[in-house]
Design an enzyme around this catalytic site. Structure first.
Site, PDB file in Angstrom:
ATOM      1  N   LYS A 198       0.442  -1.008  -0.143  1.00  0.00           N
ATOM      2  CA  LYS A 198       0.348  -0.246   0.032  1.00  0.00           C
ATOM      3  C   LYS A 198       1.110   1.156   0.046  1.00  0.00           C
ATOM      4  CE  LYS A 198      -3.816   2.622   2.307  1.00  0.00           C
ATOM      5  NZ  LYS A 198      -4.011   1.994   3.835  1.00  0.00           N
ATOM      6  N   LYS A 250      -2.251  -1.809  -3.753  1.00  0.00           N
ATOM      7  CA  LYS A 250      -2.971  -0.186  -3.639  1.00  0.00           C
ATOM      8  C   LYS A 250      -2.097   0.937  -3.799  1.00  0.00           C
ATOM      9  CE  LYS A 250      -6.510   1.761  -1.158  1.00  0.00           C
ATOM     10  NZ  LYS A 250      -6.915   2.498   0.341  1.00  0.00           N
TER      11      LYS A 250
END
Length: 327
Positions: A198, A250
């Site tokens: 992320k 992400k």
């Protein structure tokens, strides 16, 4: 072989039926997950200005949307809760009657096992400083103290009915601590979808509006640096070793290379989050007549699948599934 050209790849592009027959990549409803936001005490859904078509739900509208997701054949819904009150430790994240716990319980009762109920295991929506964990006296996120809270939160979510818990805070060791906590509580079958790579990203802006973020500063001390790939792959390997059932990359679009690299080293399923800023860019450009909206959505989701993602979290999930039934 006589004449030139002797090889004509265009033959397989001449008709829609031919193109469909040889298509290498597909995006089906069963691979899509709808992120949803629910606000505590809301009596009407509230539109999110930077994400046209997306709302902060009431509990009732959330349940209706989850039922629609199940009916459309989506894989699941990822639930984010917006509490009325916040504090330094995010205490409402661990409340039995808190907005997120209540929403998970109600959604699971609504959809049963027809659609996966997924939970965000993180404190950022619940803390008054907006960080993903509790802070030390010097204002730094306390990794190990935060892990204890993540373990408690994951168990609470599993008991409320979540099929899948999604630790998104990028704390070192979060997957191992959550797996141990779940297993001790008897939730051996609860799936961990680990936000393993992320990145700190400029594309999160609309999401922060969606969750009423109180963030002070940034999250660069614990989220991935966008200049690094090897570091992300290291995080992915660690999460798999700690017991992650699925790993997440992400954002998606600016990190398709990370998805592809993860696919090359990873034997667990890979998810990717087509995030708020990616959604907002397409919606804004389409609203101005600069791009073909449906075509851009198709290309966006297909590119994420082509890079190697098995499933995609996207705000277009329900719309795409409905449209797919007619195209």
């Amino acid at each position: 072989m006589t004449g030139f050209p002797g090889v004509r790849p265009r033959r397989l592009r001449a008709l829609p039926a031919l193109r469909d027959m040889v298509a290498e990549t597909s995006v089906e409803a069963r691979r899509l997950i709808l992120p949803v936001f629910v606000g505590e005490g809301f009596t009407e859904p509230r539109p999110i200005a930077s994400m046209p078509g997306v709302v902060q739900h009431t509990l009732d509208s959330l349940k209706r949307t989850a039922a629609e997701a199940a009916g459309a054949g989506l894989a699941g819904v990822m639930v984010f809760g917006l509490p009325e009150t916040k504090d330094a430790t995010g205490s409402q994240a661990l409340a039995e009657d808190g907005v997120l716990t209540t929403a998970l319980r109600e959604v699971r009762a609504e959809v049963g096992d027809d659609c996966l109920v997924m939970s965000d295991v993180c404190l950022d929506e619940f803390t008054d400083h907006g960080h993903c964990g509790v802070l030390t006296e010097s204002g730094v996120v306390d990794n190990d103290a935060t892990l204890e809270l993540y373990g408690e939160m994951a168990v609470l979510h599993a008991e409320a009915g979540a099929h899948v818990v999604g630790p998104s805070g990028m704390m070192d060791g979060q997957v191992g601590v959550i797996r141990s906590a779940l297993d001790r509580a008897g939730h051996h079958d609860t799936v961990i979808l680990a936000y393993a790579a992320k990145y700190a990203s400029a594309f999160y802006g609309p999401f922060r509006e969606a969750v009423n973020s109180s963030l002070q500063g940034d999250r660069r001390t614990y989220q991935q640096d966008n200049r690094n790939l090897r570091d992300a792959l290291r995080e992915i390997r660690l999460d798999v070793e700690e017991g992650a059932d699925i790993i997440m990359v992400k954002p998606a679009l600016a990190y398709l290379d990370v998805i592809a690299a993860a696919r090359a080293i990873c034997d667990v399923p890979i998810a990717a989050y087509n995030i708020s800023g990616e959604y907002a860019m397409v919606e804004a450009a389409a609203a101005n007549g600069w791009i073909d909206r449906d075509g851009a959505i198709d290309e966006t989701l297909t590119s994420i699948r082509r890079a190697g993602a098995d499933s995609i979290l996207t705000y277009w999930a329900l719309e795409y599934a409905r449209r797919g039934a007619t195209r």
